[in-house]
Design a protein around this motif. Structure first.
Motif: not given
Length: 159
Positions: A61-77, A86-97
């Motif tokens: 329900a919270a606002l999420d924005n400003s996504p950026a791929w990690s250089p190897d494509g495995t993560k999204i910050v 806050e700044v979050y990171v997750m796996n490219a498939d959305g898991t492990n936020q």
């Protein structure tokens, strides 16, 4: 310049191979990640070029924005308002936020270093908008800029 101007129109594209939601294969899809309010709350979404594959990666329900791929494509910050801003990171498939910054100040607008080992971001923890840098796991956070003016939109040079 408005502080939250980067909330719209943020997108990044990367070629991925693997599987996504419910094991659906997205082998060799060029996925674009972006923030969208299409479901009533700004979320991080991924979509391929012909729109045949679309997925909401953050789903909260919270606002999420400003996504950026990690250089190897495995993560999204990305930036999230689920625990303040806050700044979050997750796996490219959305898991492990995971919340990387985890403090009472506003932290936002993350950018990966070219080698993927560091993340630059904005923070208001010292009273105004300053650029900070941290390791990709959220450790070793330090202030890079220090001045009375507000600093915005950190970006790394490719070298």
């Amino acid at each position: 310049m408005k502080l939250f101007a980067p909330l719209m129109g943020i997108a990044a594209t990367l070629m991925l191979a693997g599987s996504g939601e419910s094991g659906k294969s997205f082998a060799r899809l060029a996925l674009t990640i972006f923030a969208s309010g299409r479901d009533g709350s700004f979320e991080i979404n991924a979509m391929n070029g012909d729109t045949s594959y679309q997925v909401n990666l953050t789903r909260n329900a919270a606002l999420d924005n400003s996504p950026a791929w990690s250089p190897d494509g495995t993560k999204i910050v990305f930036t999230s308002a689920r625990d303040g801003l806050e700044v979050y990171v997750m796996n490219a498939d959305g898991t492990n936020q995971v919340n990387l910054t985890n403090n009472a100040a506003l932290d936002m607008d993350p950018a990966w270093s070219p080698d993927g080992k560091k993340i630059a971001f904005l923070s208001h923890r010292d009273g105004n908008s300053e650029v900070y840098v941290m390791d990709a796991d959220g450790s070793n956070q330090f202030r890079l800029t220090k001045n009375a003016a507000a600093d915005f939109h950190p970006a790394w040079s490719p070298d």
